[in-house]
Motif scaffolding. Structure first.
Motif, PDB file in Angstrom:
ATOM      1  N   THR A  60      57.849  10.255  23.325  1.00  0.00           N
ATOM      2  CA  THR A  60      58.003   8.935  22.703  1.00  0.00           C
ATOM      3  C   THR A  60      58.557   7.926  23.695  1.00  0.00           C
ATOM      4  OG1 THR A  60      58.480  10.052  20.637  1.00  0.00           O
ATOM      5  CG2 THR A  60      58.995   7.715  20.735  1.00  0.00           C
ATOM      6  N   PHE A  61      59.581   8.347  24.435  1.00  0.00           N
ATOM      7  CA  PHE A  61      60.206   7.420  25.375  1.00  0.00           C
ATOM      8  C   PHE A  61      59.221   6.981  26.453  1.00  0.00           C
ATOM      9  CE2 PHE A  61      62.395   6.529  29.364  1.00  0.00           C
ATOM     10  CZ  PHE A  61      63.209   5.494  28.959  1.00  0.00           C
ATOM     11  N   ARG A  63      55.922   7.141  26.552  1.00  0.00           N
ATOM     12  CA  ARG A  63      54.766   6.385  26.079  1.00  0.00           C
ATOM     13  C   ARG A  63      55.153   5.008  25.557  1.00  0.00           C
ATOM     14  NH1 ARG A  63      49.977   8.873  23.982  1.00  0.00           N
ATOM     15  NH2 ARG A  63      50.462   7.718  22.103  1.00  0.00           N
ATOM     16  N   GLY A  64      56.419   4.852  25.246  1.00  0.00           N
ATOM     17  CA  GLY A  64      56.864   3.574  24.709  1.00  0.00           C
ATOM     18  C   GLY A  64      57.365   2.603  25.764  1.00  0.00           C
ATOM     19  N   THR A  65      57.377   3.039  27.013  1.00  0.00           N
ATOM     20  CA  THR A  65      57.899   2.184  28.083  1.00  0.00           C
ATOM     21  C   THR A  65      56.882   2.113  29.219  1.00  0.00           C
ATOM     22  OG1 THR A  65      59.045   4.149  28.881  1.00  0.00           O
ATOM     23  CG2 THR A  65      60.356   2.574  27.641  1.00  0.00           C
ATOM     24  N   PRO A  66      56.879   1.019  29.971  1.00  0.00           N
ATOM     25  CA  PRO A  66      55.904   0.896  31.063  1.00  0.00           C
ATOM     26  C   PRO A  66      56.183   1.904  32.176  1.00  0.00           C
ATOM     27  CG  PRO A  66      56.840  -1.242  30.504  1.00  0.00           C
ATOM     28  CD  PRO A  66      57.665  -0.208  29.807  1.00  0.00           C
ATOM     29  N   MET A  67      55.126   2.331  32.822  1.00  0.00           N
ATOM     30  CA  MET A  67      55.225   3.272  33.941  1.00  0.00           C
ATOM     31  C   MET A  67      56.115   2.704  35.047  1.00  0.00           C
ATOM     32  SD  MET A  67      51.900   4.890  35.741  1.00  0.00           S
ATOM     33  CE  MET A  67      51.962   5.781  37.284  1.00  0.00           C
TER      34      MET A  67
END
Lengths: 236, 265, 250
Positions: A60-61, A63-67
């Protein structure tokens, strides 16, 4: 400023040597990501206590934040963490000894792992439950059933998504410039700014990425054809 | 590297970062609007098999899906003014934000066009036949029957595209746009508390992502309410009948999803 | 009255319909029988122009169409003369039972919402679904869905209703309820062309039976003639293979 078509070719030739760096970053992050992703997927499917929840939170973390934020966090955070631990336990290890590309490897692998865990999980869940029951019925153990029956089928359904992940990581590797690694993108920047021909340099870089992407897609199609033979029925 | 870790900075950075949230969301919304427009424009020639335009659409989609968005960003920022100059249009004074939104819009359009195409083709052929049999014209059949169903199929993929777009906006800082990421870098450099700034940044992205995801999930549920079972009534046939349907719908969504399954920046 | 003249249809090089002539009188129930691949479904779909005939003429009521020069407008006009009940029901999946019936009334017949609702509810009551007006297709059994499909066709008050194997996708225990509804409508004098495998139903309800094979009409006549004393060998073979179910229950 006029568009200098011949410079596109010049830039192309100058950027070529940076291709291996991009490919190495992509390859390392994809391979490490696959292993991480597989473990995370299994932990979630089998609802392993603690590990299952941890895997969910991780996915979740990420996928929820930009690379980019993953890279920045690793680049700035990991040395702080390591040096603190090192001082605590007297390892005699200095974070400064980590090469720049190492940060890219670690960070991108973590990113890839989360995306791939989703791909692997949906692949595993796509396999019919009857397959597992049939495997048990012929006397296989769970690991045997997974390895011989479930994984091969899951892999073949996952190929398109895995291919997308590889392409995603190839494109994502352009972020490596933020930690001063000279990949295709960084090289294009250098070529662009030393010759003051930005547009031409980026056209060359774009063409290289486009070519690599098409190559991956072509390879995927070939692999898919081979792996899905059993799905087609009839005589091959 | 930097000042010693201090947890309190994470909280202190929140309000400062949130000041730039509007700009990030503006980029997302602007690009999405441009992307939906571009997506339709590009999907139509392929759905209706228009000879030359179809080829153009394919190349467009292939290019935007085949190159990193970061490269596209630089390409448009440096290239668009030069190309338009050939046509006698001067946009070298246009704000950076303009280029950012154009690039993300065109990029999103490529992914959305695939989604639009897949969703429309996913609607069962029998639905169109039934519409014709009832006496509808082609346009009525599309707007009243095909389109609402396609929309429902498209939402999950659309949701992925929106979330990818949100994350992609973090790259706008490379052109000097002071959105969330740019601001976090500035704060980090100013205070030397980089780690705290980026933790703060990541948490904000995470919350926006989760909220957006939830909202789109609600939209999906609403649009797909005709595929949901009711607990009241219904006989034993229902189970037999619905299972394959429900599954095939998931399959459709999975198929449509294949477009953007990869890692996004 | 419906008249089909010299209907031809090919898929690629395969000729599926080789010149079909058929007349259906007003109020008549015509059942088309035949082995699979005989072209009976294709013929039915040609009447509604869901398949485009290669050649021939279609006359429904006062509307005449030459298939050689049928434009969009002509096709649209022809379709409004007929309605279809599909094998796979094809209910609009995003609309409730009553909305499915209303759809044609609103869009094609341009009725007001209230009027469309009133008539749709009435028709659903008639097919025994008065209590399921607001159910979505996914919440209905196959038999219920098909009855909504029949109500949807009835609502349009077409010259003819075309039934394309209306019971072959149903579980055996659901076939009866659908056939019963069709039988009741037939008794009201609505013109119907039915493609089916239910011989017992054909015997009971049809005024006229058409036996097709290999893209041509092999034999036609009253149920007694065709079913009990078939003249053609092919008809006899076919009837022998399909064991009649004399006591289909209603």
């Amino acid at each position: 400023m006029k568009i200098d078509l011949t410079f596109i070719w010049t830039a192309f030739l100058q950027i070529l040597p940076a291709i291996p760096t991009t490919l190495v970053i992509t390859l390392v992050s994809v391979l490490a990501g696959f292993v991480i992703g597989l473990l995370a997927a299994l932990a979630r499917i089998y609802k392993v206590p603690v590990l299952g929840q941890a895997a969910s939170a991780y996915v979740t973390f990420i996928r929820g934040t930009p690379m980019l934020t993953h890279l920045l966090l690793i680049y700035f955070g990991l040395p702080v963490l390591l040096d603190a631990l090192s001082a605590q336990f007297g390892w005699g290890f200095k974070s400064a000894s980590i090469p720049m590309i190492g940060f890219a490897f670690i960070s991108f692998s973590i990113t890839a792992g989360a995306y791939m865990s989703e791909v692997i999980r949906s692949g595993l869940l796509a396999v019919d439950r009857g397959q597992l029951e049939a495997a048990y019925s012929v006397g296989m153990t769970t690991p045997q059933a997974l390895r011989r029956i479930i994984f091969p089928q899951a892999l073949s359904v996952s190929i398109p998504n895995l291919s997308n992940s590889v392409i995603g990581m190839l494109h994502g590797s352009t972020l490596a410039f933020t930690v001063s690694v000279v990949d295709i993108n960084a090289k294009a920047q250098i070529v662009a700014s030393t010759n003051w021909k930005f547009f031409e340099a980026y056209i060359a870089a774009a063409l290289i990425f486009w070519g690599l992407t098409l190559l991956i897609e072509r390879l995927t199609a070939v692999i898919e054809k081979r792996m899905n033979l059993y799905n087609r029925g009839g005589i091959v | 590297m930097g000042a010693p870790f201090d947890l309190s900075f994470i909280f202190r950075f929140f309000p400062k970062l949130l000041d730039t949230l509007g700009l990030t969301l503006l980029i997302v919304a602007g690009s999405l609007a441009a992307g939906i427009f571009a997506g339709f424009l590009v999907a139509l020639p392929r759905m209706y098999n228009v000879p030359v335009l179809k080829r153009f659409s394919q190349v467009y989609v292939s290019f935007f899906r085949g190159t990193p968005i970061l490269i596209q960003l630089f390409l448009f920022y440096y290239g668009l003014p030069e190309i338009l100059k050939l046509a006698g249009i001067d946009i070298s004074k246009a704000p950076v934000l303009f280029f950012v939104i154009i690039t993300y819009g065109l990029n999103t359009g490529a992914f959305l066009s695939e989604t639009i195409r897949a969703s429309v083709t996913a609607v069962n052929r029998g639905q169109i036949e039934a519409a014709y049999a009832v006496g509808m014209t082609g346009y009525q059949a599309f707007s009243r029957i095909v389109w609402p169903q396609a929309l429902a199929v498209a939402v999950p993929v659309f949701s992925n595209v929106v979330l990818a777009l949100l994350k992609d906006t973090s790259l706008a800082f490379t052109l000097g746009v002071m959105e969330l990421t740019g601001k976090a870098q500035t704060l980090g450099a100013l205070t030397q508390h980089f780690v705290e700034a980026y933790i703060s940044l990541a948490l904000i992205y995470l919350v926006i992502s989760l909220v957006l995801e939830r909202l789109l999930k609600l939209a999906e549920r609403r649009l797909l309410r005709h595929e949901q079972p009711v607990s009241t009534g219904g006989g034993r046939f229902r189970l037999w009948f619905r299972l394959p349907r429900a599954r095939s719908y998931r399959q459709l969504i999975a198929d449509a999803n294949a477009g953007k399954g990869g890692a996004e920046l | 009255m419906i008249k089909l003249k010299n209907i031809h249809k090919s898929f690629g090089r395969q000729q599926v319909l080789k010149g079909i002539d058929l007349t259906v009188q007003k109020g008549e129930v015509v059942v088309i029988l035949g082995p699979s691949g005989s072209g009976k479904t294709t013929l039915l779909r040609c009447v509604n122009y869901l398949e485009k005939p290669g050649d021939g003429e279609i006359l429904i009521g006062d509307y005449h169409l030459n298939c050689r020069h049928a434009g969009k407008k002509e096709i649209h006009a022809l379709r409004q003369k007929s309605a279809m009940v599909f094998q796979q029901y094809n209910l609009f999946r995003h609309k409730t039972a009553v909305e499915n019936v209303m759809e044609g009334l609103l869009v094609v017949k341009k009725l007001s919402k209230e009027e469309a609702y009133r008539r749709s509810a009435e028709l659903l009551e008639k097919v025994g679904l008065g209590s399921r007006l607001d159910a979505y297709p996914s919440q209905l059994s196959g038999g219920q869905q098909q009855r909504v499909g029949i109500a949807r066709a009835l609502a349009l008050e077409p010259e003819v209703i075309l039934f394309d194997e209306p019971t072959s996708a149903l579980d055996p225990e659901l076939v009866g309820e659908v056939l019963e509804v069709i039988r009741r409508i037939a008794a009201e004098g609505i013109t119907m062309i039915v493609v089916t495998h239910e011989i017992g139903f054909a015997r009971d309800v049809a005024n006229h039976i058409v036996f097709m094979d290999g893209g041509v009409i092999v034999e036609e006549g009253s149920p007694a003639e065709v079913l009990s004393r078939p003249k053609e060998e092919r008809t006899r073979q076919f009837l022998k293979r399909i064991t009649p179910e004399p006591n289909y229950s209603i």
